[in-house]
Write an enzyme that holds these catalytic residues in place. Structure first.
Site, PDB file in Angstrom:
ATOM      1  N   ASP A  19     -11.139 -60.430 -26.611  1.00 29.84           N
ATOM      2  CA  ASP A  19     -11.235 -61.781 -27.170  1.00 29.84           C
ATOM      3  C   ASP A  19     -12.725 -62.053 -27.427  1.00 29.84           C
ATOM      4  O   ASP A  19     -13.231 -61.812 -28.542  1.00 29.84           O
ATOM      5  CB  ASP A  19     -10.593 -62.769 -26.149  1.00 29.84           C
ATOM      6  CG  ASP A  19     -10.787 -64.241 -26.481  1.00 29.84           C
ATOM      7  OD1 ASP A  19     -11.565 -64.576 -27.373  1.00 29.84           O
ATOM      8  OD2 ASP A  19     -10.165 -65.102 -25.810  1.00 29.84           O
TER       9      ASP A  19
ATOM     10  N   GLY B 153      -6.116 -69.331 -28.746  1.00 29.95           N
ATOM     11  CA  GLY B 153      -6.242 -70.789 -28.836  1.00 29.95           C
ATOM     12  C   GLY B 153      -7.494 -71.255 -28.132  1.00 29.95           C
ATOM     13  O   GLY B 153      -8.037 -70.552 -27.274  1.00 29.95           O
TER      14      GLY B 153
ATOM     15  N   SER C  13      -0.695 -70.159 -22.639  1.00 32.86           N
ATOM     16  CA  SER C  13      -1.788 -69.755 -21.768  1.00 32.86           C
ATOM     17  C   SER C  13      -1.836 -70.750 -20.616  1.00 32.86           C
ATOM     18  O   SER C  13      -2.012 -71.944 -20.841  1.00 32.86           O
ATOM     19  CB  SER C  13      -3.093 -69.781 -22.567  1.00 32.86           C
ATOM     20  OG  SER C  13      -4.194 -69.566 -21.717  1.00 32.86           O
TER      21      SER C  13
ATOM     22  N   LYS D  15      -4.227 -67.060 -16.428  1.00 31.32           N
ATOM     23  CA  LYS D  15      -5.669 -66.883 -16.234  1.00 31.32           C
ATOM     24  C   LYS D  15      -5.905 -66.286 -14.842  1.00 31.32           C
ATOM     25  O   LYS D  15      -5.250 -66.683 -13.866  1.00 31.32           O
ATOM     26  CB  LYS D  15      -6.383 -68.234 -16.336  1.00 31.32           C
ATOM     27  CG  LYS D  15      -6.337 -68.838 -17.731  1.00 31.32           C
ATOM     28  CD  LYS D  15      -7.218 -68.061 -18.703  1.00 31.32           C
ATOM     29  CE  LYS D  15      -7.274 -68.777 -20.046  1.00 31.32           C
ATOM     30  NZ  LYS D  15      -8.107 -68.045 -21.026  1.00 31.32           N
TER      31      LYS D  15
ATOM     32  N   LYS E 196       0.952 -66.182 -20.445  1.00 28.99           N
ATOM     33  CA  LYS E 196      -0.367 -65.623 -20.097  1.00 28.99           C
ATOM     34  C   LYS E 196      -0.944 -66.412 -18.937  1.00 28.99           C
ATOM     35  O   LYS E 196      -0.917 -67.643 -18.929  1.00 28.99           O
ATOM     36  CB  LYS E 196      -1.264 -65.706 -21.333  1.00 28.99           C
ATOM     37  CG  LYS E 196      -2.752 -65.608 -21.106  1.00 28.99           C
ATOM     38  CD  LYS E 196      -3.472 -65.502 -22.441  1.00 28.99           C
ATOM     39  CE  LYS E 196      -4.750 -66.320 -22.460  1.00 28.99           C
ATOM     40  NZ  LYS E 196      -5.395 -66.285 -23.798  1.00 28.99           N
TER      41      LYS E 196
ATOM     42  N   ASP F 143      -5.534 -63.052 -18.470  1.00 28.64           N
ATOM     43  CA  ASP F 143      -6.804 -63.241 -19.187  1.00 28.64           C
ATOM     44  C   ASP F 143      -7.893 -63.548 -18.171  1.00 28.64           C
ATOM     45  O   ASP F 143      -7.817 -64.547 -17.452  1.00 28.64           O
ATOM     46  CB  ASP F 143      -6.666 -64.397 -20.191  1.00 28.64           C
ATOM     47  CG  ASP F 143      -7.905 -64.580 -21.072  1.00 28.64           C
ATOM     48  OD1 ASP F 143      -8.893 -63.828 -20.875  1.00 28.64           O
ATOM     49  OD2 ASP F 143      -7.882 -65.467 -21.946  1.00 28.64           O
TER      50      ASP F 143
ATOM     51  N   LYS G 200      -9.451 -65.408 -33.062  1.00 29.75           N
ATOM     52  CA  LYS G 200      -9.639 -66.857 -33.039  1.00 29.75           C
ATOM     53  C   LYS G 200     -10.489 -67.215 -34.249  1.00 29.75           C
ATOM     54  O   LYS G 200     -11.576 -66.649 -34.430  1.00 29.75           O
ATOM     55  CB  LYS G 200     -10.351 -67.304 -31.758  1.00 29.75           C
ATOM     56  CG  LYS G 200      -9.484 -67.212 -30.511  1.00 29.75           C
ATOM     57  CD  LYS G 200     -10.226 -67.678 -29.282  1.00 29.75           C
ATOM     58  CE  LYS G 200      -9.354 -67.530 -28.047  1.00 29.75           C
ATOM     59  NZ  LYS G 200     -10.132 -67.707 -26.799  1.00 29.75           N
TER      60      LYS G 200
ATOM     61  N   GLU H  79      -6.578 -59.355 -20.920  1.00 29.23           N
ATOM     62  CA  GLU H  79      -7.508 -59.860 -21.927  1.00 29.23           C
ATOM     63  C   GLU H  79      -8.906 -59.997 -21.335  1.00 29.23           C
ATOM     64  O   GLU H  79      -9.079 -60.567 -20.251  1.00 29.23           O
ATOM     65  CB  GLU H  79      -6.970 -61.225 -22.390  1.00 29.23           C
ATOM     66  CG  GLU H  79      -7.613 -61.793 -23.637  1.00 29.23           C
ATOM     67  CD  GLU H  79      -6.941 -63.118 -24.045  1.00 29.23           C
ATOM     68  OE1 GLU H  79      -5.738 -63.313 -23.770  1.00 29.23           O
ATOM     69  OE2 GLU H  79      -7.644 -63.955 -24.625  1.00 29.23           O
TER      70      GLU H  79
HETATM   71  O1  OSB Z   1      -9.740 -67.172 -23.490  1.00 25.71           O
HETATM   72  O2  OSB Z   1      -8.055 -67.644 -24.642  1.00 25.71           O
HETATM   73  C1  OSB Z   1      -9.036 -68.015 -23.999  1.00 25.71           C
HETATM   74  C2  OSB Z   1      -9.059 -71.828 -23.768  1.00 25.71           C
HETATM   75  C3  OSB Z   1     -10.415 -72.091 -23.860  1.00 25.71           C
HETATM   76  C4  OSB Z   1     -11.277 -71.026 -23.972  1.00 25.71           C
HETATM   77  C5  OSB Z   1     -10.808 -69.715 -23.980  1.00 25.71           C
HETATM   78  C6  OSB Z   1      -9.448 -69.462 -23.899  1.00 25.71           C
HETATM   79  C7  OSB Z   1      -8.575 -70.534 -23.754  1.00 25.71           C
HETATM   80  C8  OSB Z   1      -7.147 -70.363 -23.591  1.00 25.71           C
HETATM   81  C9  OSB Z   1      -6.285 -71.537 -23.985  1.00 25.71           C
HETATM   82  O3  OSB Z   1      -6.627 -69.410 -23.081  1.00 25.71           O
HETATM   83  C10 OSB Z   1      -5.432 -71.271 -25.167  1.00 25.71           C
HETATM   84  C11 OSB Z   1      -4.797 -72.547 -25.625  1.00 25.71           C
HETATM   85  O4  OSB Z   1      -3.798 -72.946 -25.030  1.00 25.71           O
HETATM   86  O5  OSB Z   1      -5.317 -73.179 -26.572  1.00 25.71           O
HETATM   87 MG    MG Z   2      -9.057 -65.238 -23.926  1.00 19.84          MG
END
Ligand code: OSB
Ligand code: MG
Length: 368
Positions: A238, A290, A135, A163, A161, A188, A262, A213
């Site tokens: 999510d 994550g 991510s 953001k 992925k 995402d 999660k 996402e």
């Molecule tokens: O939306 O998946 C998410 C991190 C913090 C809060 C939300 C998210 C995330 C990530 C990071 O996308 C995932 C990771 O590398 O741990």
């Molecule tokens: Mg997410």
């Protein structure tokens, strides 16, 4: 087994590089660890909550209080047959699932150690390796984003992925797709859009994304159900999915075609397994999300990801992407094929580095 003692630790550790989502930028983590004791054995859990109530309503501070004053005391001194009883013991607590999950996960590790099995075996995991994606947080320029994509594609990660947020979406993804037309890519939004943005979200169909996402509100299912039929791209929920009941409702309403699991968000391994089983029966892919976890949370994610429904690459990646030195030995490492082999040792299958944890500790308390 009887839970004889529960200790809380808050550790402070800086990220190797800041991580930015549509809801904010994180430089450092403050992570709560839960250590449970029974009959000479120890189990570890990690609370996956953020420092601020920006991803969900919980925060490091709220979880500390809820674990210390409610979830911890509800489990302390209790005779339990299986970790699946922990959610029963803490069910009176509404919401606060990340706080409840931290305690439940510690008990799962403890039970696995008691049975002298790796945690994945206790959970019913079947996959020998888990598939890994990354991510990537927002960057100010497309050039900086391209550089990060290059690094992770070279490292072998199976899915990238990105953001997104309003103003950093269509043009940025177009630029990335131009350089990388064939990689498996997803985006995402962390709830940054509304149905008023439908036309823009439809345009993302051009890029052959694996999924989008959580485009809409964190607590919504209904609007996502209005959006999904208008997109070719699969929506993955999510933030909106807190339980197997939420998963059922979202799938019945066709609000998404993929679900991100999660552990913290859904209150622990027991509920995560229910979601996994529900989706697996219906051929709905799930994958492990994550929350910038340190090693204990990361290890719990690896064990969960061995369950049969976890077919898409997760956001579970190498420790070194987050920390100069993790709190487990060895750190989580990813093969050049973008996989992590399931651990072979008992419990989490990693050694918890208590010296490192001591050095990082900013707060300690024993549950009474
Ligand atoms: O939306 O998946 C998410 C991190 C913090 C809060 C939300 C998210 C995330 C990530 C990071 O996308 C995932 C990771 O590398 O741990
Ligand atoms: Mg997410």
């Amino acid at each position: 087994m009887k839970i004889e003692r529960i200790e809380l630790r808050e550790i402070h550790l800086p990220l190797v590089r800041p991580f930015e989502t549509s809801f904010g930028r994180t430089f450092d983590r403050n992570i709560i660890l839960v250590k449970v004791y029974s009959d000479g054995l120890i189990g570890w859990g990690e609370c996956t909550v953020g420092e601020n109530p920006f991803y969900n309503h919980e925060s490091t501070g709220s979880c500390w209080q809820v674990i210390r004053d409610f979830a911890g005391p509800m489990v302390l001194g209790k005779e339990i047959e299986t970790p699946e009883q922990v959610p029963q013991l803490t069910r009176q607590i509404r919401g606060n699932k990340m706080a409840r999950a931290a305690v439940e996960c510690a008990v799962w590790d403890l039970e696995a150690r008691r049975q002298h099995k790796p945690l994945w075996q206790l959970l019913g995991g079947t996959q020998e390796v888990i598939n890994c994606g990354v991510s990537l947080g927002l960057e100010d320029s497309d050039a900086a984003m391209l550089e990060k994509v290059e690094t992770e594609v070279s490292a072998g990660y199976q899915r990238i992925k990105i953001k997104i947020k309003p103003g950093r979406d269509y043009e940025m993804i177009k630029a990335l797709r131009k350089e990388y037309p064939n990689i498996v890519m997803s985006v995402d939004a962390n709830s940054a859009y509304t149905l008023a943005d439908t036309e823009l979200l439809k345009k993302l169909d051009e890029f052959n994304l694996l999924m989008i996402e959580q485009p809409l509100s964190y607590d919504d299912i209904i609007d996502h159900a209005a959006l999904q039929p208008q997109l070719k791209t699969d929506i993955c929920l999510d933030e909106s999915i807190l339980s197997v009941d939420d998963a059922r409702k979202a799938l019945q309403l066709k609000a998404c075609r993929i679900i991100n699991v999660k552990l913290g968000r859904v209150s622990g391994h027991t509920e995560a397994r229910k979601i996994q089983a529900y989706c697996h029966e219906r051929n709905i892919p799930v994958w492990c999300g994550g929350m910038l976890e340190a090693g204990i949370g990361r290890a719990h994610n690896i064990h969960m990801s061995t369950l049969p429904g976890f077919t898409l690459p997760g956001d579970v990646s190498a420790s070194k992407r987050y920390w100069t030195e993790d709190i487990i030995i060895p750190p989580v490492e990813v093969t050049p094929q973008g996989t992590i082999p399931r651990p072979t040792g008992v419990g989490l299958g990693y050694e918890v580095n208590e010296k490192r944890i001591d050095a990082l500790t900013v707060r300690t308390e024993v549950v009474k």
